[in-house]
Design a protein around this motif. Structure first.
Motif, PDB file in Angstrom:
ATOM      1  N   TRP A 164       0.691  -1.134   0.088  1.00 27.83           N
ATOM      2  CA  TRP A 164       0.002   0.056  -0.045  1.00 27.83           C
ATOM      3  C   TRP A 164       1.014   1.307   0.122  1.00 27.83           C
ATOM      4  O   TRP A 164       1.820   1.425   0.343  1.00 27.83           O
ATOM      5  CB  TRP A 164      -0.932  -0.123   1.190  1.00 27.83           C
ATOM      6  N   TYR A 165       0.406   2.315  -0.771  1.00 27.37           N
ATOM      7  CA  TYR A 165       1.059   3.746  -0.438  1.00 27.37           C
ATOM      8  C   TYR A 165       0.281   4.109   0.651  1.00 27.37           C
ATOM      9  O   TYR A 165      -0.727   4.391   0.727  1.00 27.37           O
ATOM     10  CB  TYR A 165       0.674   4.306  -1.790  1.00 27.37           C
ATOM     11  N   THR A 166       1.250   4.863   1.598  1.00 20.84           N
ATOM     12  CA  THR A 166       0.996   5.676   2.579  1.00 20.84           C
ATOM     13  C   THR A 166      -0.108   6.754   2.184  1.00 20.84           C
ATOM     14  O   THR A 166      -0.996   7.227   3.079  1.00 20.84           O
ATOM     15  CB  THR A 166       2.202   6.195   3.426  1.00 20.84           C
ATOM     16  N   GLY A 215      -5.192  -6.117  11.819  1.00 25.15           N
ATOM     17  CA  GLY A 215      -4.292  -6.518  10.480  1.00 25.15           C
ATOM     18  C   GLY A 215      -3.247  -5.379  10.493  1.00 25.15           C
ATOM     19  O   GLY A 215      -3.491  -4.273  10.851  1.00 25.15           O
ATOM     20  N   ARG A 216      -2.107  -5.823   9.698  1.00 23.85           N
ATOM     21  CA  ARG A 216      -0.908  -4.867   9.673  1.00 23.85           C
ATOM     22  C   ARG A 216      -0.970  -4.535   8.424  1.00 23.85           C
ATOM     23  O   ARG A 216      -1.187  -5.076   7.423  1.00 23.85           O
ATOM     24  CB  ARG A 216       0.288  -5.471  10.225  1.00 23.85           C
ATOM     25  N   VAL A 217      -0.186  -3.246   7.939  1.00 22.79           N
ATOM     26  CA  VAL A 217       0.151  -2.671   6.731  1.00 22.79           C
ATOM     27  C   VAL A 217       1.315  -2.270   6.736  1.00 22.79           C
ATOM     28  O   VAL A 217       1.910  -1.404   7.411  1.00 22.79           O
ATOM     29  CB  VAL A 217      -0.814  -1.370   6.257  1.00 22.79           C
ATOM     30  N   ALA A 218       2.072  -2.843   5.591  1.00 28.07           N
ATOM     31  CA  ALA A 218       3.472  -2.474   5.562  1.00 28.07           C
ATOM     32  C   ALA A 218       3.738  -1.427   4.393  1.00 28.07           C
ATOM     33  O   ALA A 218       4.371  -1.598   3.179  1.00 28.07           O
ATOM     34  CB  ALA A 218       4.608  -3.696   5.292  1.00 28.07           C
ATOM     35  N   LEU A 263       7.515  -5.711  -2.363  1.00 26.99           N
ATOM     36  CA  LEU A 263       8.171  -4.274  -1.735  1.00 26.99           C
ATOM     37  C   LEU A 263       7.194  -4.068  -0.835  1.00 26.99           C
ATOM     38  O   LEU A 263       5.988  -3.679  -1.105  1.00 26.99           O
ATOM     39  CB  LEU A 263       8.108  -3.479  -3.067  1.00 26.99           C
ATOM     40  N   GLY A 264       7.704  -3.414   0.370  1.00 23.59           N
ATOM     41  CA  GLY A 264       7.013  -2.804   1.513  1.00 23.59           C
ATOM     42  C   GLY A 264       7.679  -2.129   2.236  1.00 23.59           C
ATOM     43  O   GLY A 264       8.819  -1.881   2.317  1.00 23.59           O
ATOM     44  N   GLY A 265       6.952  -1.348   3.214  1.00 27.70           N
ATOM     45  CA  GLY A 265       7.971  -0.447   3.988  1.00 27.70           C
ATOM     46  C   GLY A 265       8.576  -1.208   5.030  1.00 27.70           C
ATOM     47  O   GLY A 265       8.273  -2.386   5.211  1.00 27.70           O
ATOM     48  N   ASP A 266       9.457  -0.614   5.915  1.00 23.84           N
ATOM     49  CA  ASP A 266      10.290  -1.355   6.800  1.00 23.84           C
ATOM     50  C   ASP A 266       9.437  -1.920   7.933  1.00 23.84           C
ATOM     51  O   ASP A 266       9.822  -2.867   8.753  1.00 23.84           O
ATOM     52  CB  ASP A 266      11.361  -0.420   7.340  1.00 23.84           C
ATOM     53  N   ALA A 271       0.568  -7.583   5.430  1.00 25.03           N
ATOM     54  CA  ALA A 271       1.459  -7.606   6.671  1.00 25.03           C
ATOM     55  C   ALA A 271       2.841  -7.710   6.500  1.00 25.03           C
ATOM     56  O   ALA A 271       3.672  -7.394   7.295  1.00 25.03           O
ATOM     57  CB  ALA A 271       0.838  -8.347   7.720  1.00 25.03           C
ATOM     58  N   GLU A 272       3.229  -8.458   5.500  1.00 27.26           N
ATOM     59  CA  GLU A 272       4.751  -8.953   5.313  1.00 27.26           C
ATOM     60  C   GLU A 272       5.629  -7.766   4.801  1.00 27.26           C
ATOM     61  O   GLU A 272       5.171  -7.020   4.071  1.00 27.26           O
ATOM     62  CB  GLU A 272       4.777 -10.250   4.415  1.00 27.26           C
ATOM     63  N   THR A 273       6.745  -7.792   5.379  1.00 32.42           N
ATOM     64  CA  THR A 273       7.840  -6.901   4.897  1.00 32.42           C
ATOM     65  C   THR A 273       9.300  -7.447   5.275  1.00 32.42           C
ATOM     66  O   THR A 273       9.686  -8.216   6.293  1.00 32.42           O
ATOM     67  CB  THR A 273       7.919  -5.652   5.467  1.00 32.42           C
TER      68      THR A 273
END
Length: 281
Positions: free
Chosen positions: A138-140, A163-166, A193-196, A256-258
């Motif tokens: 997702w884009y912030t 749920g979590r969002v990277a 690709l995801g955020g840290d 959720a994965e990063t």
């Protein structure tokens, strides 16, 4: 190398072109593909009309191109056909690097957005094009409306459960695209690709509270509650169902994965949630 960026006047496309220029790519070696060429005149690169529904425009835009970034279209339900038109034209044109912005775990995900991305990835594989798949989380910036609403009401209401969002900022993903477009060694790779940091909606509420200067409560909604709230806000039944399905996917862990791949590609940490939200608040 001559690079065609499709969807160049969109929010991600503009940032990709900016990132390419920042990496020292000659402006004359970049072609912005756009349905409305007038909207691309400020990009500082060559412009070509490219309409996914007009095969002749796609073929024309690909003349002299060896590298393509296919930014996934925004018209849900029409994207597979649109993307396939570009894939077929790229194969005919002899493109030597084809990069596509897909969705997380596209071929196995239950996320409501995944099927069209899965079909596109399969079409790329079947074409035999030398390809790189960028599965963007997702884009912030997607949360700009939530920031504004919660800042006004003090409530962040969603059906995402725990749920979590990277997420990361579009600029982060744009830089990653520029890297794989200009560097060797990426052909055949699929990058998740995801955020840290994979954050929760409680974290999102806390970030909005810090930005707005007021307390913000995360209110977890059951599916029927969310559907009723969305329709009460003016969304039609189909759109409300789509939004609720997205949140259900988030609740189930689809985003959720990063693993740090995005940060490694761009050579820096990804933009933190709070900083990304401040930029759009």
């Amino acid at each position: 190398m001559t690079i065609l960026v499709t969807g160049a006047t969109g929010q991600l496309g503009r940032l990709v072109i900016q990132s390419l220029l920042e990496r020292g790519v000659d402006a004359q070696s970049i072609v912005a593909g756009a349905r409305d060429v007038a909207k691309a005149e400020d990009l500082g690169v060559r412009v070509a009309r490219l309409d996914y529904t007009d095969p002749a425009s796609i073929a024309s835009a690909l003349e002299g191109i060896d590298t393509v970034l296919l930014i996934s279209g925004s018209e849900v339900g029409q994207r597979t056909a649109q993307h396939t038109a570009v894939i077929d034209a790229a194969k005919t044109a002899g493109v030597t690097k084809f990069v596509y912005t897909s969705a997380p775990k596209a071929t196995t995900s239950d996320l409501v957005l995944a099927p069209e991305h899965k079909a596109t990835e399969e079409a790329i594989a079947a074409s035999g094009l030398p390809a790189v798949i960028l599965r963007n989380n997702w884009y912030t910036e997607n949360y700009a409306a939530d920031v504004a609403r919660a800042a006004e009401t003090g409530v962040l209401a969603a059906g995402a459960g725990g749920g979590r969002v990277a997420s990361a900022s579009r600029k982060d993903f744009a830089e990653a695209a520029a890297v794989v477009l200009t560097e060797d060694g990426h052909i055949g790779r699929t990058y998740e690709l995801g955020g840290d940091v994979a954050w929760t909606y409680e974290d999102l509420a806390a970030a909005i509270a810090e930005i707005s200067g007021r307390e913000v409560e995360y209110r977890r909604l059951a599916v029927d509650e969310q559907l009723a709230a969305l329709q009460a806000a003016g969304l039609d039944e189909g759109t409300a169902g789509f939004v609720a399905a997205l949140d259900a996917g988030i609740a189930a862990g689809a985003l959720a994965e990063t693993d740090g791949t995005l940060a490694r590609l761009i050579g820096r940490p990804t933009t933190p949630l709070l900083d990304g939200l401040r930029a759009v608040a």
